[in-house]
Motif scaffolding. Structure first.
Motif, PDB file in Angstrom:
ATOM      1  N   LEU A 232       0.828  -1.198   0.000  1.00 26.40           N
ATOM      2  CA  LEU A 232       0.000   0.000   0.000  1.00 26.40           C
ATOM      3  C   LEU A 232       0.867   1.255   0.000  1.00 26.40           C
ATOM      4  CD1 LEU A 232      -2.865  -0.950   2.492  1.00 26.40           C
ATOM      5  CD2 LEU A 232      -2.835  -1.113  -0.011  1.00 26.40           C
ATOM      6  N   ILE A 233       0.266   2.375  -0.407  1.00 25.89           N
ATOM      7  CA  ILE A 233       1.000   3.619  -0.586  1.00 25.89           C
ATOM      8  C   ILE A 233       1.036   4.403   0.716  1.00 25.89           C
ATOM      9  CG2 ILE A 233       1.142   5.771  -1.888  1.00 25.89           C
ATOM     10  CD1 ILE A 233       1.653   3.182  -3.497  1.00 25.89           C
ATOM     11  N   ILE A 234       2.252   4.757   1.177  1.00 29.48           N
ATOM     12  CA  ILE A 234       2.386   5.601   2.358  1.00 29.48           C
ATOM     13  C   ILE A 234       2.424   7.074   1.970  1.00 29.48           C
ATOM     14  CG2 ILE A 234       4.938   5.487   2.389  1.00 29.48           C
ATOM     15  CD1 ILE A 234       4.751   5.530   5.443  1.00 29.48           C
ATOM     16  N   HIS A 235       2.915   7.380   0.761  1.00 30.08           N
ATOM     17  CA  HIS A 235       2.940   8.780   0.329  1.00 30.08           C
ATOM     18  C   HIS A 235       3.122   8.856  -1.187  1.00 30.08           C
ATOM     19  CE1 HIS A 235       3.441  13.121   0.697  1.00 30.08           C
ATOM     20  NE2 HIS A 235       4.442  13.031  -0.163  1.00 30.08           N
ATOM     21  N   VAL A 236       2.363   9.772  -1.802  1.00 31.46           N
ATOM     22  CA  VAL A 236       2.518  10.064  -3.219  1.00 31.46           C
ATOM     23  C   VAL A 236       2.143  11.518  -3.460  1.00 31.46           C
ATOM     24  CG1 VAL A 236       0.161   9.304  -3.792  1.00 31.46           C
ATOM     25  CG2 VAL A 236       1.919   9.351  -5.579  1.00 31.46           C
ATOM     26  N   GLU A 237       2.809  12.158  -4.398  1.00 33.02           N
ATOM     27  CA  GLU A 237       2.523  13.545  -4.778  1.00 33.02           C
ATOM     28  C   GLU A 237       2.346  13.618  -6.286  1.00 33.02           C
ATOM     29  OE1 GLU A 237       5.046  16.732  -3.583  1.00 33.02           O
ATOM     30  OE2 GLU A 237       5.420  15.879  -1.602  1.00 33.02           O
ATOM     31  N   LEU A 238       1.356  14.409  -6.710  1.00 35.80           N
ATOM     32  CA  LEU A 238       1.114  14.637  -8.135  1.00 35.80           C
ATOM     33  C   LEU A 238       0.803  16.113  -8.340  1.00 35.80           C
ATOM     34  CD1 LEU A 238       0.611  13.495 -11.040  1.00 35.80           C
ATOM     35  CD2 LEU A 238      -1.797  13.278 -10.373  1.00 35.80           C
ATOM     36  N   THR A 239       1.558  16.772  -9.209  1.00 33.96           N
ATOM     37  CA  THR A 239       1.291  18.173  -9.541  1.00 33.96           C
ATOM     38  C   THR A 239       0.290  18.227 -10.688  1.00 33.96           C
ATOM     39  OG1 THR A 239       3.507  18.827  -8.849  1.00 33.96           O
ATOM     40  CG2 THR A 239       2.311  20.358 -10.271  1.00 33.96           C
ATOM     41  N   ILE A 240      -0.808  18.983 -10.471  1.00 28.53           N
ATOM     42  CA  ILE A 240      -1.854  19.055 -11.498  1.00 28.53           C
ATOM     43  C   ILE A 240      -1.936  20.487 -12.030  1.00 28.53           C
ATOM     44  CG2 ILE A 240      -3.107  17.074 -10.595  1.00 28.53           C
ATOM     45  CD1 ILE A 240      -5.030  19.036  -9.208  1.00 28.53           C
ATOM     46  N   MET A 241      -3.111  21.009 -12.286  1.00 33.88           N
ATOM     47  CA  MET A 241      -3.270  22.319 -12.913  1.00 33.88           C
ATOM     48  C   MET A 241      -2.748  23.460 -12.046  1.00 33.88           C
ATOM     49  SD  MET A 241      -7.124  21.801 -14.419  1.00 33.88           S
ATOM     50  CE  MET A 241      -7.192  23.490 -15.005  1.00 33.88           C
ATOM     51  N   GLY A 242      -2.130  24.453 -12.681  1.00 33.27           N
ATOM     52  CA  GLY A 242      -1.694  25.660 -11.990  1.00 33.27           C
ATOM     53  C   GLY A 242      -0.644  25.430 -10.928  1.00 33.27           C
ATOM     54  N   GLY A 243       0.069  24.311 -11.008  1.00 35.27           N
ATOM     55  CA  GLY A 243       1.098  23.996 -10.033  1.00 35.27           C
ATOM     56  C   GLY A 243       0.567  23.448  -8.721  1.00 35.27           C
ATOM     57  N   HIS A 244      -0.743  23.215  -8.626  1.00 39.72           N
ATOM     58  CA  HIS A 244      -1.314  22.688  -7.385  1.00 39.72           C
ATOM     59  C   HIS A 244      -0.909  21.231  -7.198  1.00 39.72           C
ATOM     60  CE1 HIS A 244      -4.081  22.687  -3.990  1.00 39.72           C
ATOM     61  NE2 HIS A 244      -4.451  21.478  -4.374  1.00 39.72           N
ATOM     62  N   ARG A 245      -0.637  20.864  -5.929  1.00 43.16           N
ATOM     63  CA  ARG A 245      -0.204  19.508  -5.625  1.00 43.16           C
ATOM     64  C   ARG A 245      -1.293  18.711  -4.905  1.00 43.16           C
ATOM     65  NH1 ARG A 245       4.082  20.137  -1.779  1.00 43.16           N
ATOM     66  NH2 ARG A 245       3.106  22.151  -1.414  1.00 43.16           N
ATOM     67  N   LEU A 246      -1.502  17.491  -5.382  1.00 45.54           N
ATOM     68  CA  LEU A 246      -2.310  16.515  -4.665  1.00 45.54           C
ATOM     69  C   LEU A 246      -1.365  15.546  -3.977  1.00 45.54           C
ATOM     70  CD1 LEU A 246      -5.064  15.477  -7.271  1.00 45.54           C
ATOM     71  CD2 LEU A 246      -5.269  17.138  -5.417  1.00 45.54           C
ATOM     72  N   MET A 247      -1.658  15.230  -2.709  1.00 44.14           N
ATOM     73  CA  MET A 247      -0.899  14.219  -1.967  1.00 44.14           C
ATOM     74  C   MET A 247      -1.881  13.198  -1.415  1.00 44.14           C
ATOM     75  SD  MET A 247       1.696  16.592   0.267  1.00 44.14           S
ATOM     76  CE  MET A 247       2.725  17.845  -0.497  1.00 44.14           C
ATOM     77  N   ALA A 248      -1.382  11.996  -1.115  1.00 42.76           N
ATOM     78  CA  ALA A 248      -2.303  10.979  -0.606  1.00 42.76           C
ATOM     79  C   ALA A 248      -1.559   9.870   0.116  1.00 42.76           C
ATOM     80  CB  ALA A 248      -3.127  10.381  -1.741  1.00 42.76           C
ATOM     81  N   THR A 249      -2.331   9.123   0.909  1.00 46.79           N
ATOM     82  CA  THR A 249      -1.842   7.917   1.570  1.00 46.79           C
ATOM     83  C   THR A 249      -2.977   6.911   1.671  1.00 46.79           C
ATOM     84  OG1 THR A 249      -0.686   7.076   3.531  1.00 46.79           O
ATOM     85  CG2 THR A 249      -2.423   8.670   3.920  1.00 46.79           C
ATOM     86  N   ASP A 250      -2.630   5.632   1.790  1.00 44.51           N
ATOM     87  CA  ASP A 250      -3.631   4.614   2.078  1.00 44.51           C
ATOM     88  C   ASP A 250      -3.882   4.566   3.584  1.00 44.51           C
ATOM     89  OD1 ASP A 250      -4.495   3.382  -0.353  1.00 44.51           O
ATOM     90  OD2 ASP A 250      -2.503   2.501  -0.574  1.00 44.51           O
ATOM     91  N   ALA A 251      -5.143   4.450   3.978  1.00 46.26           N
ATOM     92  CA  ALA A 251      -5.538   4.376   5.383  1.00 46.26           C
ATOM     93  C   ALA A 251      -6.578   3.264   5.538  1.00 46.26           C
ATOM     94  CB  ALA A 251      -6.108   5.719   5.849  1.00 46.26           C
ATOM     95  N   PRO A 252      -6.149   1.998   5.428  1.00 43.68           N
ATOM     96  CA  PRO A 252      -7.097   0.873   5.434  1.00 43.68           C
ATOM     97  C   PRO A 252      -7.609   0.528   6.829  1.00 43.68           C
ATOM     98  CG  PRO A 252      -4.863   0.050   5.297  1.00 43.68           C
ATOM     99  CD  PRO A 252      -4.762   1.555   5.223  1.00 43.68           C
ATOM    100  N   GLU A 253      -8.759  -0.121   6.882  1.00 44.30           N
ATOM    101  CA  GLU A 253      -9.327  -0.532   8.165  1.00 44.30           C
ATOM    102  C   GLU A 253      -8.425  -1.528   8.876  1.00 44.30           C
ATOM    103  OE1 GLU A 253     -13.396  -1.587   8.467  1.00 44.30           O
ATOM    104  OE2 GLU A 253     -14.083  -0.094   7.005  1.00 44.30           O
ATOM    105  N   SER A 254      -7.642  -2.330   8.123  1.00 46.94           N
ATOM    106  CA  SER A 254      -6.744  -3.313   8.731  1.00 46.94           C
ATOM    107  C   SER A 254      -5.649  -2.660   9.559  1.00 46.94           C
ATOM    108  CB  SER A 254      -6.108  -4.186   7.643  1.00 46.94           C
ATOM    109  OG  SER A 254      -5.396  -3.393   6.711  1.00 46.94           O
ATOM    110  N   MET A 255      -5.400  -1.346   9.350  1.00 43.38           N
ATOM    111  CA  MET A 255      -4.431  -0.607  10.154  1.00 43.38           C
ATOM    112  C   MET A 255      -5.119   0.272  11.187  1.00 43.38           C
ATOM    113  SD  MET A 255      -1.477   0.602   7.468  1.00 43.38           S
ATOM    114  CE  MET A 255      -0.424  -0.587   6.622  1.00 43.38           C
TER     115      MET A 255
END
Length: 321
Positions: A232-255
């Motif tokens: 599973l993903i602990i951290h990822v970054e993606l730059t989209i429109m206008g230089g804005h950044r999306l970040m994310a992590t997995d947060a499953p019920e098993s944790m």
């Protein structure tokens, strides 16, 4: 433990002392913080499967740390560490003793005096030299028989994992001191699928180290990851429109997480100083609901999270370069 790092443990019975030298793969400020901050000490001080729990800590000359070691069967052992002769990021001394939950010292158990010295050692490494003194040879031998070497070495291994993980993430995820804003998303286990979709839609690129997975990092005090969580993903970054950044992590019920619409999106503020981080947290969270107060985290940041009084979720993430 990183086998390439210096480690030495010597018992000197002629002087009733134990000498420990341990090298860590991080700058001195990070190592110092790990030894002098309650939230971080709780993550590494106790050898597994024991846990360290701080009741109170006042790190200053004349202050003390009151904590316990909690065993897997519910047994609890209280300790007190009284601080003296502190020179920030260089040295501090401690009178260490067993006690009760109120900090009253138990004279029936051996006490000790610690002198902990921190120094630069090669590039981005720190050497911690520890001298532990006992009142008598009998006290020293009793502590050795109780398994002090094995227990303290296990704790230092925990710290090695903590520091290497924190410093690695700090170097990888922070390349500029400029303040910024990002949107942080939580998913129940499908972050990789979602961000590959977003990448296709926006035509952007993953920044930093790309898709970073839980299996890439070690977490002191946590049980081993099962096979369903390792990728599973602990951290990822993606730059989209206008230089804005999306970040994310997995947060499953098993944790132990439960992602629901409404709690799976935060506005992340990235101030340029710790003082500004505290100001933003205190003012924005007033009248709201605090999820986590500001504190030092394993990825090298000073972090807090809350929902403001209007129901908007925020994260404050100050990460020095």
């Amino acid at each position: 433990m990183n086998k390439a790092l210096l480690t030495d443990f010597t018992v000197d019975k002629s002087n009733n002392t134990i000498h420990v030298k341990r090298e860590f793969d991080a700058p001195r400020d990070i190592v110092w913080k790990a030894w002098t901050t309650a939230e971080i000490l709780d993550q590494w001080w106790a050898p597994k499967p024991y846990k360290c729990n701080t009741k109170t800590m006042d790190f200053r000359d004349g202050g003390f740390w009151l904590y316990n070691m909690e065993g897997p069967e519910g047994d609890v052992h209280w300790c007190r560490a009284d601080y003296s002769n502190i020179t920030p990021e260089e040295v501090f001394e401690v009178d260490d003793a067993f006690c009760d939950s109120e900090g009253v010292i138990n004279e029936g158990h051996p006490g000790s005096h610690w002198e902990n010295t921190f120094s630069d050692h090669e590039e981005d490494r720190t050497l911690v030299a520890i001298t532990i003194s006992y009142k008598s040879l009998e006290d020293l031998e009793k502590i050795v028989e109780m398994g002090f070497k094995e227990g303290f070495s296990a704790g230092l291994d925990n710290l090695d994992h903590y520091i290497s993980t924190q410093f690695k993430l700090q170097k990888e995820n922070k390349t500029s001191s400029r303040p910024g804003v990002a949107t942080y998303l939580n998913f129940p286990g499908n972050t990789e699928e979602v961000f590959l979709f977003y990448k296709k839609v926006f035509g952007g690129e993953f920044t930093g180290r790309g898709l970073q997975r839980f299996e890439d990092f070690s977490f002191p005090g946590q049980p081993p990851l099962d096979d369903s969580n390792r990728k599973l993903i602990i951290h990822v970054e993606l730059t989209i429109m206008g230089g804005h950044r999306l970040m994310a992590t997995d947060a499953p019920e098993s944790m132990g997480f439960k992602v629901t619409p409404g709690n799976n999106m935060h506005i992340q503020l990235e101030p340029d100083s710790k003082a500004e981080a505290d100001r933003l947290f205190n003012e924005l969270s007033a009248g709201g609901e605090v999820e986590m107060g500001m504190k030092d985290m394993f990825w090298g940041a000073y972090y807090g999270a809350f929902q403001d009084k209007y129901g908007i979720n925020w994260m404050i993430n100050y990460q020095p370069v």
